[in-house]
Design an enzyme around this catalytic site. Sequence first.
Site, short mmCIF file in Angstrom:
data_model
loop_
_atom_site.label_atom_id
_atom_site.label_comp_id
_atom_site.label_asym_id
_atom_site.label_seq_id
_atom_site.Cartn_x
_atom_site.Cartn_y
_atom_site.Cartn_z
N GLU A 167 -10.58 10.54 -4.95
CA GLU A 167 -9.33 10.38 -4.03
C GLU A 167 -9.22 11.71 -3.15
OE1 GLU A 167 -4.55 9.25 -4.01
OE2 GLU A 167 -5.66 9.87 -5.96
N HIS B 80 0.93 -1.11 0.18
CA HIS B 80 -0.02 -0.09 0.05
C HIS B 80 0.79 1.30 -0.09
CE1 HIS B 80 -3.00 2.71 2.00
NE2 HIS B 80 -3.65 2.42 0.60
N HIS C 238 -9.88 9.50 5.38
CA HIS C 238 -9.17 8.94 6.25
C HIS C 238 -8.71 9.89 7.50
CE1 HIS C 238 -6.89 5.49 4.35
NE2 HIS C 238 -7.83 5.67 3.36
N HIS D 21 -7.46 -0.63 -5.12
CA HIS D 21 -8.19 -0.51 -3.88
C HIS D 21 -9.47 -1.81 -3.78
CE1 HIS D 21 -6.06 2.96 -3.13
NE2 HIS D 21 -5.84 2.72 -1.83
N HIS E 245 -11.89 10.88 -0.46
CA HIS E 245 -11.17 9.58 0.37
C HIS E 245 -10.22 10.06 1.24
CE1 HIS E 245 -7.35 7.59 -0.11
NE2 HIS E 245 -8.05 6.55 0.35
N HIS F 2 1.48 4.09 -3.39
CA HIS F 2 1.20 5.65 -3.35
C HIS F 2 2.60 6.18 -3.52
CE1 HIS F 2 -3.06 6.07 -2.10
NE2 HIS F 2 -2.70 4.76 -1.56
N HIS G 122 -13.22 1.80 2.64
CA HIS G 122 -12.76 1.66 1.13
C HIS G 122 -13.85 0.96 0.42
CE1 HIS G 122 -8.74 3.65 -0.18
NE2 HIS G 122 -8.81 3.55 0.99
#
Length: 688
Positions: free
Chosen positions: A349, A208, A368, A237, A364, A212, A404
């Site tokens: 995102e 992960h 988080h 994802h 997104h 990124h 997610h």
Amino acid sequence: MTDANNILALLQRPLEPTFLPKDDGKTVIDLPDEFLTDRYRAIGADLQSRFSNDAEQRIPVRSVPMPDLSFANGIDRRGAFSLFAPKHRDAAGALINLFLQQPDFATLMSVATYCRDRLNPVLFQYSLAVAVQHREDTKDVNIPSIVSLFPDQFVDPAVFPKLREEGAAVQQENRMVIDIPPNYTASDREDEQRMAYFREDIGVNMHHWHWHLVYPGDGPDEVVRKDRRGELFFYMHSQLIARYNADRFCAKLKKVRNLTNYREPIVEGYYPKMIRSSNNRSYPARAANTTLQDVDRVDNGTTVSVNDLERWRDRIHEAIDQGFVLDKSGNRIMLDEQRGIDILGDVVEASSLTPNAQLYGSLHNMGHNVIAYVHDPDYRYLEDYGVMGDVTTAMRDPIFYRWHGMIDGIFRRHKELLTPYTAEQLGNPGVTVNSVGVQLSRPNTPANVLLTYWQRSQVDLAAGLDFGPKGNVFASFTHLQHAPFSFRVEVNNESGAVRKGTLRIWLAPKSDERGTALTFREQRRYFIEMDTSTVTLNPGMNTIVRRSDQSSVTIPYERTFRAIGTKSAPTDKDALAQFRFCGCGWPQHMLVPKGSPEGVQFDLFAMVTDFEQDSVAQELDPNAPCSDAHSFCGLRDKKYPDRRAMGYPFDRRTADTVATLADFVTPNSNMKTATVQVKFNNTVIART
């Protein structure tokens, strides 16, 4: 060590001053006096002589004009850094740009050396790693495994005192391996702990992070704007969620309950038991039944309300239902079959490519943040973010999969509006798949049975133990593993001429946690990609064999946990090529779902499509390194190597008459299924 590889010395022991030796004491970076921080400048000469006497290699750094680092003001060197915090993302983008702008490697080395002791180490490491991967003069430098540099992001902190004691008291050749317990965050009274082997797997979390790294959401346009980036954000994802649900069924747990209601209490608690090495503070826990709160963090300027999340979600839903998003000028951008999912990925995102951040927000990323700060949303208790605030730790938390799952549901909303694939889009006239199956690599084993078990492996953590011992310091950890196997596909080419095709292999659970058979509408969401490859079909019958370690999704253990330092890179030319740029990919040891002792049945699906309709017009080097995980990571500096939609043929709804997988497969001769069983053996085998 080539000049470009010198920059790896800057990545080691990130919290130590740069003048301290690297590479187990063998390498010293010679700093200009003005590069030393105020604390050390007055004693610079003494420092250089004290720490360089035993060095086998010296890396000279020339003096350059000192760059302006004001963009990082307020980001504490000894504090936490999060790519989800807007201020931190902006600083990372500015630093990446600074590194990319340097005219040559020597200047880059100087500027990076000056920055290293003045910036937050995670900000520095992330930005330099992104720049190294995108500069022409450093693109072949291998980025070290982040578990070697920041073990605190992955490893039970209880092992660190033991590692330092062993390293300080015992000579390198006599050091013991320190064991990391496999379950240290909760007891078996917590049902979600059955999935800890998946969520807390070091390789899964490193994947992960590295994804990124390859696909940053902010920074210079040439770094962010990659082919089908938004679509790959969706697909990678989405596959994580599908894999997690398949393993949940194996553990007799129901599918993830998507976090669609932002106002109801989060029933799952999470106590990470991890400590940040930068300031020796623990990652905060989240108690069960916590409710999301508006975030107003005066420490880093992150301000977002739960209402913001709801408004952005509803606007994205409206755009999907209308079939278009609006750009900043009010122009419509159609969400069509070709680019719709790619645009949505940028919007959801949201990366710097989003066409209208003001209207659609940052669902997104800010989601988080709201979860990561739920324990201290207004900085009242001076606590930093929880594990959901960091791409290296987010997948450890059960709420990651619920969040997610909701994000995936938004993308699926768009996909469900697309017209089902036609017979022409699914078929491949003249090609018949007669059979598909799997076979373990060991002799005298039954067909269509896969085997999983626990494996104990080792990782060298010395490069991340700041102010720790010289030499290797190993920790062992236990992870899921599968016995090596091969896919075997029989394909009849009836065209009378040599043809090329694309072999697509998928796996999906047959039933849910209760043993109830899944309808095709349900099962379609749980198909996990196992392998995609180009095949040459001679006239007549062809037998295609693909080993499990050839999967287009995974990278091998040696690359997931590769060592670092001047002597770590192979000397063989071919081996060295495979060593570079190779950290992005799903870990090979997690390719197969866990199964169960009594066996869990899965549907294995194989499909051969027409290569002429799949191929992308571009020059490809068959010997290019690290193209083996292209399904999740694409190809470096190239277009995504498959013209079809990611997730094809399971990404769209089907006609109502298709109730089962057999209904989907029967009309198409280029498809075939088989039933395979995954058996789990609850034993631990040491890696040789």
